[in-house]
Design a protein around this motif. Sequence first.
Motif, PDB file in Angstrom:
ATOM      1  N   PHE A 139       0.840  -1.188   0.000  1.00  0.00           N
ATOM      2  CA  PHE A 139       0.000   0.000   0.000  1.00  0.00           C
ATOM      3  C   PHE A 139       0.883   1.248   0.000  1.00  0.00           C
ATOM      4  O   PHE A 139       2.064   1.211   0.396  1.00  0.00           O
ATOM      5  N   THR A 140       0.334   2.339  -0.407  1.00  0.00           N
ATOM      6  CA  THR A 140       1.071   3.599  -0.379  1.00  0.00           C
ATOM      7  C   THR A 140       1.271   4.041   1.063  1.00  0.00           C
ATOM      8  O   THR A 140       0.619   3.549   1.993  1.00  0.00           O
ATOM      9  N   ASP A 141       2.198   4.996   1.256  1.00  0.00           N
ATOM     10  CA  ASP A 141       2.469   5.486   2.607  1.00  0.00           C
ATOM     11  C   ASP A 141       1.222   6.124   3.221  1.00  0.00           C
ATOM     12  O   ASP A 141       0.962   5.963   4.432  1.00  0.00           O
ATOM     13  N   ASP A 142       0.461   6.820   2.409  1.00  0.00           N
ATOM     14  CA  ASP A 142      -0.753   7.454   2.936  1.00  0.00           C
ATOM     15  C   ASP A 142      -1.767   6.406   3.382  1.00  0.00           C
ATOM     16  O   ASP A 142      -2.427   6.544   4.420  1.00  0.00           O
ATOM     17  N   GLU A 143      -1.884   5.324   2.582  1.00  0.00           N
ATOM     18  CA  GLU A 143      -2.835   4.277   2.948  1.00  0.00           C
ATOM     19  C   GLU A 143      -2.398   3.545   4.206  1.00  0.00           C
ATOM     20  O   GLU A 143      -3.230   3.212   5.071  1.00  0.00           O
ATOM     21  N   LYS A 144      -1.078   3.322   4.354  1.00  0.00           N
ATOM     22  CA  LYS A 144      -0.603   2.660   5.572  1.00  0.00           C
ATOM     23  C   LYS A 144      -0.735   3.573   6.783  1.00  0.00           C
ATOM     24  O   LYS A 144      -1.022   3.114   7.894  1.00  0.00           O
ATOM     25  N   ALA A 146      -3.089   5.716   7.162  1.00  0.00           N
ATOM     26  CA  ALA A 146      -4.510   5.715   7.521  1.00  0.00           C
ATOM     27  C   ALA A 146      -4.880   4.468   8.309  1.00  0.00           C
ATOM     28  O   ALA A 146      -5.765   4.497   9.176  1.00  0.00           O
ATOM     29  N   MET A 147      -4.203   3.332   8.036  1.00  0.00           N
ATOM     30  CA  MET A 147      -4.482   2.120   8.797  1.00  0.00           C
ATOM     31  C   MET A 147      -3.952   2.216  10.211  1.00  0.00           C
ATOM     32  O   MET A 147      -4.518   1.626  11.133  1.00  0.00           O
ATOM     33  N   TRP A 151      -3.198  -2.227  12.187  1.00  0.00           N
ATOM     34  CA  TRP A 151      -2.925  -3.236  11.173  1.00  0.00           C
ATOM     35  C   TRP A 151      -1.434  -3.603  11.199  1.00  0.00           C
ATOM     36  O   TRP A 151      -0.565  -2.736  11.261  1.00  0.00           O
TER      37      TRP A 151
END
Length: 552
Positions: A139-144, A146-147, A151
């Motif tokens: 996943f992108t850094d932004d998506e990680k 957000a998790m 996670w």
Amino acid sequence: MQSASPALIESPEKLFSEVIQLRTRIADVERDVAAQSAQLDQQQQALQAKEQRIEQLLDYILLLRQKRFGIRCERASKDQIALFDESELDALLAELEAQLPTPSEKPGQEVVKPTAPKSQPVRRPLPASLKRVEKIIDFTDDEKAAMGADWVLIGHEDSEQLATIARQLYVIKTRRAKYAPVNDAVPGAEQGIKLAPRPQTIIPKSIAHHSLIADVITSKFVDGLPLYRQEAIFAREAIDLSRQTMSGWVTQLERPLSPLMAAMKQLFYTGRLVQIDETRLQVLGEAGRDNTQQSFMWVYRGGAPHTPVIWYEYAETRSGEVPLQFLYPPDGPPPPPHWQAYVQTDGYAGYNALARQPTILGHAACMAHCRRKFVEATQGRKNTAAAHQVVALIGKLYQIERTVKALTAREKRALRQEHAKPVLEAIKHWLDQKAPQVLPQSLLGKAVHYALGLWPKLILYIEDGDIEIDNNKTENAIRPFVIGRKGFLFSGSPRGARASAMLYSLIESAKANGLEPRAYLGHVFEHLPRAKTEQEITALLPQFLKPEELSG
């Protein structure tokens, strides 16, 4: 009323004369009737002959259409086999079916019932020997971000795809060290500069590395890619490499490969079966012959079963002297003193002279050729059910061969005598009954008479386990040449034809012994120039190498 009646002839002489005239007229009428009857019979025979000829030509048309547009498979349709119209052979097939082992049955073992077919196909894994390049997708850094911490990475879901890298040509620059004496007083200074020895190569002073030569040879003789097409491929890569240059490499290989071929020729005599086949070849520049005349490429399969030898031989003719001179060369090493073998061929009469040699144990025919003629008869307009019956019976013979494939020669003979002999007897009985009933020139008639003419040779294989049921292994070896011939059409010279035969021999022998042709050729071209002794040369034969030993 007076009734009209013929006048009575009172004179006996006149009555006798009238009788003679009447008998003469009757005889004339009888002769006319006989002549007309004979003429009618001739016309009926001519009409029947024309009808038979029409039927024959129609059969040929159907056969040619099948060969041109139909499925190229020598297997009879199960639906058509079910249409048999002779109940006694239906019963015979059922009886033989009950007696013969099933394809999964091994002699002396219990029958293994086949498992139910899987509903979904299973993808085969890619070879473990291939290099793996990992590509991680995350996943992108932004998506990680957000998790967050809720996670945690626990692993990866793996999948594999087969990829390729475009062919990369490179140049090997060889730098040979040069040494000069510091002064004239140095011992040997009078000899001048000392130069490191030139590396030994398969083609001395050639611009091509052995790997490039192996690649060109593989593309032409394995993949059927003519040299003019390879020239165009090199041109797309900005390499000026003409077909004439590559053709020169092929012919120049004849001399350095000769010692290797001599060693393989001696290995040819280590088996008890010689299989032979031949196909046409056009060769330009033959002495005393037109360029349009056909020459031939002969293929021989010999050697021990676990180390087979495939040998190509170019010859100007299809004469029976060609295989004689190959096995018993007048100007070369003779066969080993105690060598004896069977010979197996198709129905060509030119092999009979070879079969009469004292070292030949027997002449076996090819069951596949026999079956092929009956398969062709199934494409006819009449008697197709009868042809299907023979195809089905021959299929039982091949079913038996699948069960004995891994057995020794003695075990093969025993199983063939027990299971194949009754089938062959049934086929012979069927042929004897059909021979007088079928038209000789019909497809079925030709198939029947072909089988009867070769019958002693067709059944020879059940007498010795070293004999194959057919000549298919040799036909499979000659098929790459036939495919390649569609591209290169002809050989430019007899020397080129001989060199081609030599390379085909090495390539097909490598394939028969489980080696990859490109790797084997690269290995031979690299190591053969340095092989000096007989043992070193013999070690480079494909019969004595394993795939993991190849370095080319």
